[in-house]
Design a protein around this motif. Structure first.
Motif, PDB file in Angstrom:
ATOM      1  N   ASP A  71      51.334  46.872  20.266  1.00 52.16           N
ATOM      2  CA  ASP A  71      51.571  45.223  20.021  1.00 52.16           C
ATOM      3  C   ASP A  71      50.124  45.009  20.841  1.00 52.16           C
ATOM      4  O   ASP A  71      49.715  43.713  20.711  1.00 52.16           O
ATOM      5  CB  ASP A  71      52.723  44.707  20.056  1.00 52.16           C
ATOM      6  CG  ASP A  71      53.502  44.551  18.856  1.00 52.16           C
ATOM      7  OD1 ASP A  71      52.595  44.450  17.777  1.00 52.16           O
ATOM      8  OD2 ASP A  71      54.787  44.437  18.791  1.00 52.16           O
ATOM      9  N   THR A  73      46.454  45.303  23.379  1.00 51.39           N
ATOM     10  CA  THR A  73      45.280  45.208  23.387  1.00 51.39           C
ATOM     11  C   THR A  73      45.006  47.224  23.601  1.00 51.39           C
ATOM     12  O   THR A  73      45.137  47.016  24.653  1.00 51.39           O
ATOM     13  CB  THR A  73      44.198  44.412  23.214  1.00 51.39           C
ATOM     14  OG1 THR A  73      44.785  43.145  22.602  1.00 51.39           O
ATOM     15  CG2 THR A  73      42.367  44.785  22.936  1.00 51.39           C
ATOM     16  N   ASP A 107      36.230  48.846  21.720  1.00 53.58           N
ATOM     17  CA  ASP A 107      37.591  48.794  21.138  1.00 53.58           C
ATOM     18  C   ASP A 107      39.015  49.276  20.157  1.00 53.58           C
ATOM     19  O   ASP A 107      37.844  49.331  18.745  1.00 53.58           O
ATOM     20  CB  ASP A 107      37.629  46.807  20.776  1.00 53.58           C
ATOM     21  CG  ASP A 107      39.338  46.613  20.248  1.00 53.58           C
ATOM     22  OD1 ASP A 107      39.943  46.991  20.786  1.00 53.58           O
ATOM     23  OD2 ASP A 107      39.443  45.069  20.760  1.00 53.58           O
ATOM     24  N   THR A 109      41.526  49.177  19.532  1.00 45.70           N
ATOM     25  CA  THR A 109      43.250  48.547  18.558  1.00 45.70           C
ATOM     26  C   THR A 109      43.853  48.794  16.942  1.00 45.70           C
ATOM     27  O   THR A 109      44.291  48.962  17.316  1.00 45.70           O
ATOM     28  CB  THR A 109      43.102  47.498  18.996  1.00 45.70           C
ATOM     29  OG1 THR A 109      43.535  46.922  20.224  1.00 45.70           O
ATOM     30  CG2 THR A 109      44.246  46.233  18.259  1.00 45.70           C
ATOM     31  N   PRO A 158      49.042  39.914  24.797  1.00 50.26           N
ATOM     32  CA  PRO A 158      47.668  39.359  24.409  1.00 50.26           C
ATOM     33  C   PRO A 158      47.240  38.794  25.175  1.00 50.26           C
ATOM     34  O   PRO A 158      46.244  38.196  24.499  1.00 50.26           O
ATOM     35  CB  PRO A 158      49.052  38.464  23.520  1.00 50.26           C
ATOM     36  CG  PRO A 158      49.904  39.479  23.619  1.00 50.26           C
ATOM     37  CD  PRO A 158      49.788  41.185  24.165  1.00 50.26           C
ATOM     38  N   THR A 185      41.706  36.514  28.858  1.00 51.17           N
ATOM     39  CA  THR A 185      41.101  37.412  27.564  1.00 51.17           C
ATOM     40  C   THR A 185      42.469  36.622  26.477  1.00 51.17           C
ATOM     41  O   THR A 185      44.079  37.784  27.267  1.00 51.17           O
ATOM     42  CB  THR A 185      40.874  38.253  26.639  1.00 51.17           C
ATOM     43  OG1 THR A 185      39.735  38.861  27.493  1.00 51.17           O
ATOM     44  CG2 THR A 185      41.326  38.891  25.408  1.00 51.17           C
ATOM     45  N   ARG A 187      44.805  36.095  23.441  1.00 47.69           N
ATOM     46  CA  ARG A 187      44.883  36.172  21.180  1.00 47.69           C
ATOM     47  C   ARG A 187      44.589  34.595  20.952  1.00 47.69           C
ATOM     48  O   ARG A 187      44.635  34.423  19.631  1.00 47.69           O
ATOM     49  CB  ARG A 187      46.007  36.641  20.754  1.00 47.69           C
ATOM     50  CG  ARG A 187      45.608  38.289  21.147  1.00 47.69           C
ATOM     51  CD  ARG A 187      46.356  38.918  20.119  1.00 47.69           C
ATOM     52  NE  ARG A 187      46.468  41.019  20.429  1.00 47.69           N
ATOM     53  CZ  ARG A 187      47.387  41.598  21.063  1.00 47.69           C
ATOM     54  NH1 ARG A 187      48.466  41.436  19.936  1.00 47.69           N
ATOM     55  NH2 ARG A 187      47.611  42.845  20.942  1.00 47.69           N
ATOM     56  N   GLN A 188      45.263  33.630  21.431  1.00 49.02           N
ATOM     57  CA  GLN A 188      45.505  32.494  21.214  1.00 49.02           C
ATOM     58  C   GLN A 188      45.209  31.056  22.109  1.00 49.02           C
ATOM     59  O   GLN A 188      45.839  31.868  23.216  1.00 49.02           O
ATOM     60  CB  GLN A 188      46.698  32.175  19.198  1.00 49.02           C
ATOM     61  CG  GLN A 188      48.344  32.513  20.547  1.00 49.02           C
ATOM     62  CD  GLN A 188      48.870  32.432  19.742  1.00 49.02           C
ATOM     63  OE1 GLN A 188      49.133  32.659  18.666  1.00 49.02           O
ATOM     64  NE2 GLN A 188      50.560  31.974  19.960  1.00 49.02           N
ATOM     65  N   GLN A 217      41.174  30.167  22.925  1.00 49.97           N
ATOM     66  CA  GLN A 217      41.517  31.602  22.243  1.00 49.97           C
ATOM     67  C   GLN A 217      40.531  32.126  22.282  1.00 49.97           C
ATOM     68  O   GLN A 217      39.451  32.037  22.980  1.00 49.97           O
ATOM     69  CB  GLN A 217      41.712  31.367  20.492  1.00 49.97           C
ATOM     70  CG  GLN A 217      41.642  32.552  19.914  1.00 49.97           C
ATOM     71  CD  GLN A 217      41.812  32.712  18.475  1.00 49.97           C
ATOM     72  OE1 GLN A 217      41.194  31.682  17.815  1.00 49.97           O
ATOM     73  NE2 GLN A 217      42.385  33.790  17.781  1.00 49.97           N
TER      74      GLN A 217
END
Length: 811
Positions: A71, A73, A107, A109, A158, A185, A187-188, A217
């Motif tokens: 889960d 990054t 990235d 991910t 996240p 950073t 994610r939301q 975000q």
């Protein structure tokens, strides 16, 4: 909390690339195992084809990541890949980069399979592509190729911190404020607590602030300010106090931390000079290329840091220019720690490309400032392409970008054309006026074409005007040394100059249309192996003798080396008060620094103008003795002493008659004062005096012969388990019976390693100017590494201890 791990071991490499490589399986046929930093081609020392390292290659890494990272990054950072690259993970394109001098991330991910075997492919294009700076035209330096700096894999939550940007708006105030812009950073969107703590150089907490912030975000910057900071030490060249800011972001039970070092200081270029923390300071330095024999750009942490130590501690410089590109963070880390000031500039050399090229240059400027924003050592951003022509629109943009990103630093732009348009804060100019004559630098109005004064810094001088090899004839080596002394003297004496950064610290590889025809520019005060030419002592002799006593005679001490014969005059680079000379056991005289010729130097050179024994002149009166010595010195400097004129004969006849001396004997004595011709060997002892007492001694002369070789390692301990391999330089020197290097010996040596280590470069090589160096590296094992050297004139060895404990220790 994010995990950041070194990603430098167990790479596979092949010097070619096939379109099917990104989609292949885990086969290793055709590849060799390598570690980063890695050069795509080990080159000879000189006389190679520069195209040998200009090709496309393939790097492969087979790796696993933890299942619990599913889960997270996953970001892969490369610190430097020359010149462009494309990256695939498990056959999926994940990014790439154009430009060889700044870091970038890809990235992984969506492409990585946690808990399974993954295959990473990097296509590296090391051709000199005209669409990417510095290329587009000829360039006076090689950029080599490969993944030549380290790589890192980060598993981030996240919500995570990427970096901090630190500012102190009023660093000279008693109570200081630190503004910490945290790049976060998410994610939301969410709310988070952000805490910033400041630690002193000793590790004590000196300030702390916690704030609740609303995260948007994606990536954003969030400011936390620490006020009323008291007792803060300023970052100074002699006491470079480095503080650590630690930012912590917390969302629910998740936390992440980011740390950055910072120095509180105020640097400012004005029309009156350069000021650091309110005090005027003359900048004296050298330019640096980040290249080495054989390995090109690919050297690890310890070797990069060593260059900063050479510049600051050995040569005594207080400034370096990173010509002509952003250089290794390890080098800049050492500059921060040592108090060595830096002008850092964007990649390029004279050429400006099309609009797409300019956009890439602007991106490289942005990346350079982001990477090195917090460094106290950097006092000037170089925002022009080195020695390029004026381009008003382009350079308006580079200056605007630098100022918008960093309002606390000034900009400069290195040019070699006079009366260039000044868009930067500082007129930085390569002044090659000095050709051995009286003129050293141009008057400021001639340089700038302006009717009013501006901040002015000379960013290059000497260099190609007088390329010099370590094994050149004595008179060329002497003139090379004097030219550097003259530009230092001029830099110190000119009130309208902030200082001078001469060209350059180390010889470097170049293209065939530059240099001496063997792909080397011999412009350095040291060679590519970082071994000094005599000109290096022009700098080191200016150090305070409390730091180090320097006394280096600039001579082969042989009467057949100079044009026309004779041993004198010769210079001694020293920070002693005076030098006492003995010839064949008898005292000659005391010789003093040349203050009249070099009035602004802390320690002018000492010129030895004659070798007449003191008792020979004992019959003269004090007045006549001084006059006679002045006469000898004048004729020595003119180089006419061994060819007496009618005027000389008349003067000597007058002195002989006055003191009842034999005229022929007096003429013979005068000739002998230059070293003689046809007489037995002259052996000299030089004693350096400080505060009336002898503090150093050198023996030189004609009675020398080869006495063997000596070996010295820069470091006695290396570490086998750091972020990447460790390495050190080992220097071999042929010495004579007086303990001096023998510059003309034709000696070849062979190196044998016994233990856990590996050579960087060949095992057999010649000594250059009497000495040469090589590098050895670790191979992941501990133990004793014996280094054995054998040559014609003898053998020598040294032992290194390869230990566990990490590469951060032992420096």
């Amino acid at each position: 909390m994010k995990e950041r791990t070194a990603f430098n071991d167990n790479w596979l490499y092949k010097p070619s690339f096939d379109a099917a490589d990104p989609f292949g399986a885990a086969e290793t046929e055709g590849y060799v195992q390598v570690e980063l930093p890695h050069t795509n081609k080990i080159l000879p020392y000189n006389c190679f084809d520069e195209a040998e390292c200009q090709f496309i290659s393939c790097y492969k890494k087979i790796f696993r990541v933890k299942r619990e990272w599913e889960d997270k990054t996953l970001l892969l950072e490369f610190e430097g890949v020359m010149l462009a690259c494309e990256v695939w993970c498990n056959g999926i394109p994940v990014g790439g980069h154009e430009g060889g001098f700044t870091p970038f991330q890809v990235d992984l991910t969506k492409a990585v399979k946690p808990g399974e075997e993954n295959i990473l492919i990097v296509k590296v294009d090391s051709t000199e592509r005209k669409d990417i700076p510095p290329f587009g035209n000829v360039v006076d330096y090689l950029t080599y190729g490969g993944i030549y700096r380290e790589a890192w894999l980060t598993a981030a939550d996240p919500v995570h911190l990427s970096r901090l940007f630190l500012d102190c708006p009023e660093p000279l105030e008693e109570e200081k404020t630190l503004r910490c812009s945290c790049e976060i950073t998410a994610r939301q969107a969410c709310k988070a607590m952000v805490k910033v703590t400041l630690y002193s150089p000793q590790g004590d907490r000196v300030g702390e602030k916690t704030e609740e912030v609303a995260l948007q975000q994606g990536k954003g910057k969030y400011l936390v300010t620490l006020s009323d900071l008291k007792g803060i030490e300023l970052w100074e060249p002699d006491t470079p106090a480095l503080y650590t800011a630690e930012a912590e972001v917390a969302v629910s039970k998740e936390r992440d931390i980011c740390r950055e070092r910072f120095g509180f200081r105020l640097a400012c270029f004005t029309t009156e000079g350069f000021f650091l923390n309110g005090r005027k300071m003359k900048l004296i330095g050298l330019n640096r290329h980040q290249s080495w024999p054989y390995a090109g750009y690919a050297m690890p942490r310890r070797i990069q840091r060593k260059d900063a130590r050479i510049l600051k501690e050995e040569l005594g410089c207080n400034m370096v220019r990173t010509s002509h590109y952003p250089q290794s963070r390890h080098f800049l880390d050492a500059c921060d720690e040592l108090g060595l000031l830096v002008m850092e500039e964007i990649p390029g050399w004279q050429h400006i490309g099309d609009e797409a090229w300019k956009e890439r240059s602007l991106k490289e400027l942005e990346d350079m400032i982001i990477r090195d924003y917090n460094r106290p050592s950097i006092v000037l951003w170089g925002v022009r392409i080195n020695e390029s022509q004026d381009d008003h629109n382009f350079y308006e943009r580079t200056n605007a970008l630098a100022h918008s990103m960093d309002s606390g630093r000034q900009t400069g732009g290195t040019r070699y054309i006079q009366r260039s348009e000044l868009l930067e804060d500082v007129y930085t100019y390569n002044d090659f006026t000095h050709d051995g004559g009286k003129a050293v630098f141009r008057p400021q109005p001639d340089t700038t074409g302006l009717e009013y004064p501006v901040p002015l810094l000379v960013t290059e001088s000497n260099g190609h005007m007088y390329p010099t090899k370590r094994f050149d004839q004595e008179q060329r080596l002497t003139e090379h040394t004097l030219r550097h002394l003259r530009v230092i003297n001029e830099s110190l004496g000119r009130e309208d100059l902030a200082g001078g950064i001469s060209w350059c610290a180390f010889d470097y590889h170049t293209h065939g249309c530059f240099g001496s025809g063997d792909k080397i520019c011999y412009h350095g005060v040291m060679d590519m192996f970082r071994n000094p030419k005599y000109a290096a002592y022009a700098y080191s002799s200016q150090k305070d003798p409390k730091r180090q006593i320097v006394m280096e005679p600039v001579t082969a001490a042989s009467r057949g080396e100079k044009d026309g014969g004779g041993m004198v005059p010769f210079y001694v680079m020293t920070n002693c008060d005076f030098v006492r000379v003995y010839k064949n056991g008898k005292q000659v005289a005391d010789f003093y620094p040349q203050k009249e010729e070099f009035p602004h130097l802390a320690h002018p050179p000492v010129m030895i103008v004659h070798l007449m024994e003191a008792d020979v002149l004992s019959v003269f009166s004090e007045e006549d003795r001084l006059q006679f010595q002045e006469y000898l010195g004048k004729r020595m400097k003119e180089g006419t002493l061994t060819g007496l004129t009618q005027e000389d004969i008349a003067y000597l006849a007058k002195m002989a008659q006055k003191y009842g001396l034999d005229m022929r004997g007096l003429v013979t004595t005068v000739i002998k004062s230059a070293g003689g011709w046809g007489d037995a060997s002259n052996n000299l002892v030089l004693e350096g005096f400080l505060d009336g007492r002898p503090v150093c001694r050198r023996e030189i002369g004609e009675g020398k012969y080869a006495a063997g070789i000596v070996v010295k390692a820069d470091d006695a301990v290396l570490f086998a388990d750091g972020d990447t391999y460790d390495a050190t330089r080992i220097t071999v020197e042929a010495i004579d019976n007086m303990g001096n290097r023998m510059p003309f010996i034709q000696e070849c040596v062979e190196v044998t390693l016994k233990g856990p280590g590996r050579l960087i470069g060949p095992a057999r090589f010649p000594l250059i100017g009497g000495s040469s160096s090589f590098w050895v590296r670790t191979v992941g094992e501990t133990g004793s590494l014996r280094v054995l050297i054998e040559g014609m004139t003898g053998k020598a060895e040294c032992t290194l201890e390869i230990m566990a404990g990490g590469s951060e220790k032992g420096e």
